[in-house]
Design an enzyme around this catalytic site. Sequence first.
Site, mmCIF file in Angstrom:
data_model
loop_
_atom_site.group_PDB
_atom_site.id
_atom_site.type_symbol
_atom_site.label_atom_id
_atom_site.label_comp_id
_atom_site.label_asym_id
_atom_site.label_seq_id
_atom_site.Cartn_x
_atom_site.Cartn_y
_atom_site.Cartn_z
ATOM 1 C CD GLU A 40 1.647 16.734 -35.375
ATOM 2 O OE1 GLU A 40 0.872 17.687 -34.764
ATOM 3 O OE2 GLU A 40 1.985 15.860 -34.336
ATOM 4 N NE ARG A 49 2.953 18.778 -31.947
ATOM 5 C CZ ARG A 49 2.782 19.356 -30.743
ATOM 6 N NH1 ARG A 49 3.989 20.104 -30.430
ATOM 7 N NH2 ARG A 49 1.792 19.272 -29.887
ATOM 8 C CB SER A 99 -2.432 15.620 -34.194
ATOM 9 O OG SER A 99 -2.774 15.576 -32.862
HETATM 10 C C1 LIG Z 1 -1.569 7.708 -31.029
HETATM 11 C C2 LIG Z 1 -0.523 8.706 -31.354
HETATM 12 C C3 LIG Z 1 -0.377 9.970 -30.485
HETATM 13 C C4 LIG Z 1 0.491 10.684 -30.651
HETATM 14 N N1 LIG Z 1 0.660 11.930 -29.883
HETATM 15 C C5 LIG Z 1 1.464 12.827 -29.929
HETATM 16 C C6 LIG Z 1 1.432 14.056 -29.237
HETATM 17 O O1 LIG Z 1 0.865 14.055 -28.210
HETATM 18 N N2 LIG Z 1 2.487 15.020 -29.410
HETATM 19 C C7 LIG Z 1 3.388 14.826 -30.501
HETATM 20 O O2 LIG Z 1 4.226 15.751 -30.660
HETATM 21 N N3 LIG Z 1 3.302 13.823 -31.424
HETATM 22 C C8 LIG Z 1 2.420 12.685 -31.152
HETATM 23 N N4 LIG Z 1 2.274 11.731 -32.084
HETATM 24 C C9 LIG Z 1 3.347 11.767 -33.197
HETATM 25 C C10 LIG Z 1 4.578 10.724 -32.950
HETATM 26 O O3 LIG Z 1 4.390 9.811 -31.893
HETATM 27 C C11 LIG Z 1 5.832 11.588 -32.493
HETATM 28 O O4 LIG Z 1 6.312 12.603 -33.557
HETATM 29 C C12 LIG Z 1 7.071 10.793 -32.467
HETATM 30 O O5 LIG Z 1 8.331 11.567 -31.881
HETATM 31 C C13 LIG Z 1 7.456 10.055 -33.562
HETATM 32 O O6 LIG Z 1 8.420 9.214 -33.460
HETATM 33 P P1 LIG Z 1 8.824 7.990 -34.214
HETATM 34 O O7 LIG Z 1 10.208 7.384 -33.668
HETATM 35 O O8 LIG Z 1 7.738 7.217 -34.504
HETATM 36 O O9 LIG Z 1 9.246 8.634 -35.473
HETATM 37 P P2 LIG Z 1 9.157 8.187 -37.121
HETATM 38 O O10 LIG Z 1 7.780 8.174 -37.426
HETATM 39 O O11 LIG Z 1 10.021 7.078 -37.109
HETATM 40 O O12 LIG Z 1 9.927 9.356 -37.808
HETATM 41 C C14 LIG Z 1 9.344 10.582 -38.008
HETATM 42 C C15 LIG Z 1 10.401 11.646 -38.617
HETATM 43 O O13 LIG Z 1 11.601 11.710 -37.874
HETATM 44 C C16 LIG Z 1 12.815 11.311 -38.421
HETATM 45 N N5 LIG Z 1 13.505 10.764 -37.605
HETATM 46 C C17 LIG Z 1 13.353 9.533 -36.783
HETATM 47 N N6 LIG Z 1 14.260 9.135 -35.948
HETATM 48 C C18 LIG Z 1 15.226 9.808 -36.464
HETATM 49 C C19 LIG Z 1 16.835 10.198 -36.195
HETATM 50 N N7 LIG Z 1 17.443 9.305 -35.101
HETATM 51 N N8 LIG Z 1 17.510 11.059 -36.622
HETATM 52 C C20 LIG Z 1 17.075 11.859 -37.632
HETATM 53 N N9 LIG Z 1 15.880 11.668 -38.082
HETATM 54 C C21 LIG Z 1 14.880 10.813 -37.611
HETATM 55 C C22 LIG Z 1 12.025 10.193 -39.579
HETATM 56 O O14 LIG Z 1 12.964 10.081 -40.752
HETATM 57 C C23 LIG Z 1 10.584 11.032 -40.004
HETATM 58 O O15 LIG Z 1 11.027 12.225 -41.071
HETATM 59 C C24 LIG Z 1 1.711 10.713 -31.929
HETATM 60 C C25 LIG Z 1 1.428 9.638 -32.694
HETATM 61 C C26 LIG Z 1 0.290 8.435 -32.402
HETATM 62 C C27 LIG Z 1 0.354 7.294 -33.187
#
Ligand SMILES: Cc1cc2nc3c(=O)[nH]c(=O)nc-3n(C[C@H](O)[C@H](O)[C@H](O)COP(=O)(O)OP(=O)(O)OC[C@H]3O[C@@H](n4cnc5c(N)ncnc54)[C@H](O)[C@@H]3O)c2cc1C
Length: 343
Positions: free
Chosen positions: A339, A170, A244
């Site tokens: 996380e 992570r 998580s």
């Molecule tokens: C129900 C649920 C289940 C999940 N299951 C998992 C799982 O199984 N495994 C796992 O690893 N994660 C899981 N996650 C966490 C999450 O889905 C992941 O971390 C996902 O990759 C986040 O994507 P996002 O676009 O929503 O990021 P955001 O929440 O919008 O951003 C996360 C971080 O990344 C940065 N960021 C986003 N896009 C960019 C970009 N283009 N350039 C630079 N920085 C950027 C943001 O500034 C922030 O710091 C889960 C979340 C939920 C709600």
Amino acid sequence: MKTSNGMKILENYDLTKLNTFGISVKAKFFVELNSESDIKSLFLSSEFKNNQRLFLGGGSNILFTKNFDGIVILNKIKGIEIIKEDSENVFIKSMSGENWHDLVLFTVERGYWGMENLSLIPGTVGATPVQNIGAYGVEIKDILEKVEAYEIETGEKKTFSNKECQFGYRESIFKNKLKNKYFISAVIFKLSKKENIKIEYKAIKDYIEKNNIKIKNVADVSKVVSEIRKSKLPDPAILGNAGSFFKNIYVDEQKLEEIKLNYPDVPSFKEENSIKISTAWLIEKCGWKGKKIGNIGMHEKQALVLVNYGGATGEEIKNFSEQIIKDVFIKFGIKLEREVNLI
Ligand SMILES: Cc1cc2nc3c(=O)[nH]c(=O)nc-3n(C[C@H](O)[C@H](O)[C@H](O)COP(=O)(O)OP(=O)(O)OC[C@H]3O[C@@H](n4cnc5c(N)ncnc54)[C@H](O)[C@@H]3O)c2cc1C
């Protein structure tokens, strides 16, 4: 509304629907990126230059603890392209604003192997390298070829190899040394055309056995993973959460033995250089699984998932999580790490 270099920059923008915790906060400035050419214009705008910035994908790994006193940039840059292929592999470039699961479906429908175990993870493609997303025995680092990103300071585009991303559990360089220094614009993946089934993970094995499923192709694996996830994880559209909330813990042999003296049943998994301990188990042992205080709680099926039952503030959620960190530390001498990104 202000217009800067042809872009609409909105003020005092409500972010409640743009984070899966459903936290009600506002951004001083807000802008949407819809194409790669928008990036350069954005970087030149005074609102971008003179404020702190937050790139936002699906908001599924973020906890807003207060209003954001800067510019929030919502990434909607779309596009999926097969850029190269041979008899064994296919290289796919996805723009970073694509929905991750849509990309998984694109590859699964074409019979390409690699992303299926990561089905149904919320969020955008651009965020997947940031925390090296992982599930069911696979991480993004296993299939990621390159990352394309724009440096905020100079506006220059750079390509990062898999190695340069410095992936860990992570973790990546984008969460550490280069935090807030680059905007990830596209990710290139290397997938396999040849069957490459990864179903040794216990939850998958158990589900297949219990339901007497015969895996015939990549779509079957994706379907199984999606079904397991739907049965276990709360849907953020119904119950605010960010998956998580805490990371799993890695310890050495000595620490494991220490814990085993009092808790011989501690679930531990030997990995390459260390031993993984289930954080969900630690939280459960401290009595937090399914526990609810006011409108915040730990989910009854998943001790790692912190839930906003409605109306909680980010600060309240942070305080709630600190009580868990404290209790786990007192009982096990282990300091849990979040996380989720606190903003
Ligand atoms: C129900 C649920 C289940 C999940 N299951 C998992 C799982 O199984 N495994 C796992 O690893 N994660 C899981 N996650 C966490 C999450 O889905 C992941 O971390 C996902 O990759 C986040 O994507 P996002 O676009 O929503 O990021 P955001 O929440 O919008 O951003 C996360 C971080 O990344 C940065 N960021 C986003 N896009 C960019 C970009 N283009 N350039 C630079 N920085 C950027 C943001 O500034 C922030 O710091 C889960 C979340 C939920 C709600």
